[in-house]
Write an enzyme that holds these catalytic residues in place. Structure first.
Site, PDB file in Angstrom:
ATOM      1  N   SER A  88       0.791  -1.233   0.000  1.00  0.00           N
ATOM      2  CA  SER A  88       0.000   0.000   0.000  1.00  0.00           C
ATOM      3  C   SER A  88       0.823   1.283   0.000  1.00  0.00           C
ATOM      4  CB  SER A  88      -0.965   0.002   1.185  1.00  0.00           C
ATOM      5  OG  SER A  88      -2.030  -0.889   0.938  1.00  0.00           O
ATOM      6  N   LYS A  91       0.128   3.436  -2.866  1.00  0.00           N
ATOM      7  CA  LYS A  91      -0.936   4.442  -2.882  1.00  0.00           C
ATOM      8  C   LYS A  91      -0.380   5.861  -2.917  1.00  0.00           C
ATOM      9  CE  LYS A  91      -4.489   1.667  -0.487  1.00  0.00           C
ATOM     10  NZ  LYS A  91      -3.851   0.337  -0.612  1.00  0.00           N
ATOM     11  N   GLN A 144     -10.988  -4.896   0.078  1.00  0.00           N
ATOM     12  CA  GLN A 144     -10.495  -5.550  -1.127  1.00  0.00           C
ATOM     13  C   GLN A 144     -11.585  -5.654  -2.196  1.00  0.00           C
ATOM     14  OE1 GLN A 144      -7.432  -5.944  -1.177  1.00  0.00           O
ATOM     15  NE2 GLN A 144      -6.658  -6.596   0.807  1.00  0.00           N
ATOM     16  N   TYR A 174     -10.613   2.742   5.285  1.00  0.00           N
ATOM     17  CA  TYR A 174      -9.488   2.427   4.399  1.00  0.00           C
ATOM     18  C   TYR A 174      -9.855   1.296   3.452  1.00  0.00           C
ATOM     19  CZ  TYR A 174      -4.584   1.435   3.193  1.00  0.00           C
ATOM     20  OH  TYR A 174      -3.390   1.247   2.535  1.00  0.00           O
ATOM     21  N   ASN A 176      -8.766  -0.582  -0.538  1.00  0.00           N
ATOM     22  CA  ASN A 176      -8.176  -0.692  -1.872  1.00  0.00           C
ATOM     23  C   ASN A 176      -9.224  -0.448  -2.946  1.00  0.00           C
ATOM     24  OD1 ASN A 176      -5.625  -1.359  -0.863  1.00  0.00           O
ATOM     25  ND2 ASN A 176      -6.068  -3.554  -0.862  1.00  0.00           N
ATOM     26  N   GLU A 296      -0.491  10.096   4.482  1.00  0.00           N
ATOM     27  CA  GLU A 296      -1.180  10.445   5.717  1.00  0.00           C
ATOM     28  C   GLU A 296      -0.233  11.302   6.550  1.00  0.00           C
ATOM     29  OE1 GLU A 296      -2.202   6.588   7.227  1.00  0.00           O
ATOM     30  OE2 GLU A 296      -3.301   6.086   5.393  1.00  0.00           O
ATOM     31  N   LYS A 339       3.428   6.366   5.359  1.00  0.00           N
ATOM     32  CA  LYS A 339       2.523   5.348   4.806  1.00  0.00           C
ATOM     33  C   LYS A 339       3.121   3.976   5.049  1.00  0.00           C
ATOM     34  CE  LYS A 339      -1.192   4.011   2.709  1.00  0.00           C
ATOM     35  NZ  LYS A 339      -1.193   2.799   3.576  1.00  0.00           N
ATOM     36  N   SER A 342       1.779  -3.488   2.808  1.00  0.00           N
ATOM     37  CA  SER A 342       2.052  -4.924   2.917  1.00  0.00           C
ATOM     38  C   SER A 342       1.458  -5.671   1.732  1.00  0.00           C
ATOM     39  CB  SER A 342       1.436  -5.509   4.198  1.00  0.00           C
ATOM     40  OG  SER A 342       2.004  -4.962   5.357  1.00  0.00           O
TER      41      SER A 342
END
Length: 385
Positions: A88, A91, A144, A174, A176, A296, A339, A342
């Site tokens: 991630s 992102k 997901q 949060y 994806n 963030e 950030k 994984s």
């Protein structure tokens, strides 16, 4: 001017109440290495991490540290050329690419998502903007995209049938499935697919020459194996994987990425520079954390406990009330910008403080708890601030 007068003048300019002799001397290369080794070596042992690469950016210089194995069976060591999966942390690339598209005038964050995918005709999509997708505030999209969604038609069916739990902007969850869709839609006006847009608009201008969505065959020898339950794994493909968790890269390129994001004024490409700045703008406040595009942020200084506790999945993946920052606040230099990321076999973490011009990248070929990464990174950077 005599030496003593110069010292007095310097103290006055710096507005120091104490004598200049109390100014901390810069950390030496050896001191930085000792700090990193003292923290990373036991971390790897405690978490049974096969290999790690770490970069520390301090006073404009990058210090690299490599540990362990990229491939246990082949006895291949981690090097500065080893390619890791970012998960991630990808992102942050998606956020910057989206910001770049905004700078070009191709998209606007307050545009409805359906403007870029007219087939999103469900009533639930009324009022959901690109900003909502980019910042996980659309109303409760799942973490997901389901595994059985394997093509564009199935993806549309998934989004058309999804039903929100909250109105847009009420809560941050949060997902994806949220920022992934943002990435897909943000590149539509360019006429390019996501990988092409990312490569030509972000990777290449920043000379990230060993950063990819799909690792080329010629580079596979550098691609580390991730380890899960002791078995070697690579991330599996899925819908919107490139947009949400698909970047693979080296510690050297990630250090360059941190430098560019920490000092966007040094980026020559004007649209990309603006995109980087937009990605660190503050769009929502969730507790003490501010949500950017991918990145963030927390106000600096910040206590270790605040950063570490906030990274725990019990909080990071929980639905939390979002307070809109309207208009969005531009990037704040006194910020802890970070950030986690994984995949099944990799764990990554990036953090930097623009005001202090310090940053850290930690790449590992095992996924291990976020709080352990964040704690280690904080302790390293705390010695440099």
């Amino acid at each position: 001017m005599e030496e003593n007068q110069m010292k007095k003048s310097l103290c006055a300019v710096l507005l120091l109440s104490a004598s200049c002799s109390t100014l901390a001397a810069p950390h030496t290369d050896k001191q930085i290495a000792d700090t990193v080794n003292r923290i990373v070596t036991p971390l790897m042992k405690e978490q049974a991490i096969p290999g790690m690469a770490v970069a520390v950016i301090y006073q404009g210089k990058t210090h690299y540290f490599v540990y362990g194995k990229a491939d246990i069976a082949a006895n291949q060591p981690v090097t500065q050329r080893t390619v890791f999966e970012l998960g991630s942390v990808s992102k942050t690339f998606t956020g910057v690419l989206g910001g770049e598209a905004i700078a070009r005038g191709e998209i606007k964050l307050d545009d409805p998502a359906s403007k870029y995918w007219p087939e999103l005709t469900g009533k639930q999509w009324q009022g959901i903007t690109l900003l909502n997708l980019a910042t996980y505030t659309a109303g409760g999209l799942p973490l997901q995209v389901p595994d059985d969604v394997t093509d564009r038609a199935a993806l549309l069916h998934f989004y058309q049938n999804w039903q929100p739990q909250w109105s847009p902007g009420a809560k941050r969850l949060y997902a994806n499935a949220s920022i992934g869709l943002f990435g897909m839609l943000a590149v539509k006006p360019s006429g390019m697919d996501f990988e092409q847009a990312m490569t030509t608009r972000v990777f290449q201008p920043l000379q990230l020459n060993h950063t990819w969505i799909n690792v080329p065959a010629a580079e596979e020898k550098h691609y580390a194996w991730g380890y899960r339950d002791g078995k070697p794994v690579h991330v599996s493909q899925g819908m919107l994987d490139a947009e949400a968790y698909g970047v693979k890269t080296t510690i050297e390129d990630m250090a360059s990425w941190v430098q560019a994001n920490m000092n966007p004024a040094g980026v020559k490409d004007e649209m990309l520079k603006q995109g980087i700045e937009l990605a660190q703008s503050r769009y929502w406040r969730i507790g003490e954390m501010y949500q950017g595009l991918g990145w963030e942020m927390l106000n600096w200084p910040v206590k270790a406990k605040t950063v570490v506790d906030g990274s725990d999945n019990k909080i990071a993946l929980a639905p939390l009330m979002a307070v809109e920052v309207n208009p969005p606040a531009p990037a704040v230099k006194a910020s802890w910008v970070h950030k986690t990321g994984s995949t099944g076999g990799f764990g990554s973490y990036v953090a930097f403080i623009p005001e202090k011009n310090i940053g850290i990248v930690m790449l590992a070929n095992k996924s291990y708890p976020n709080p352990a990464r964040v704690d280690a990174a904080y302790r390293i950077l705390a010695t440099l601030k």
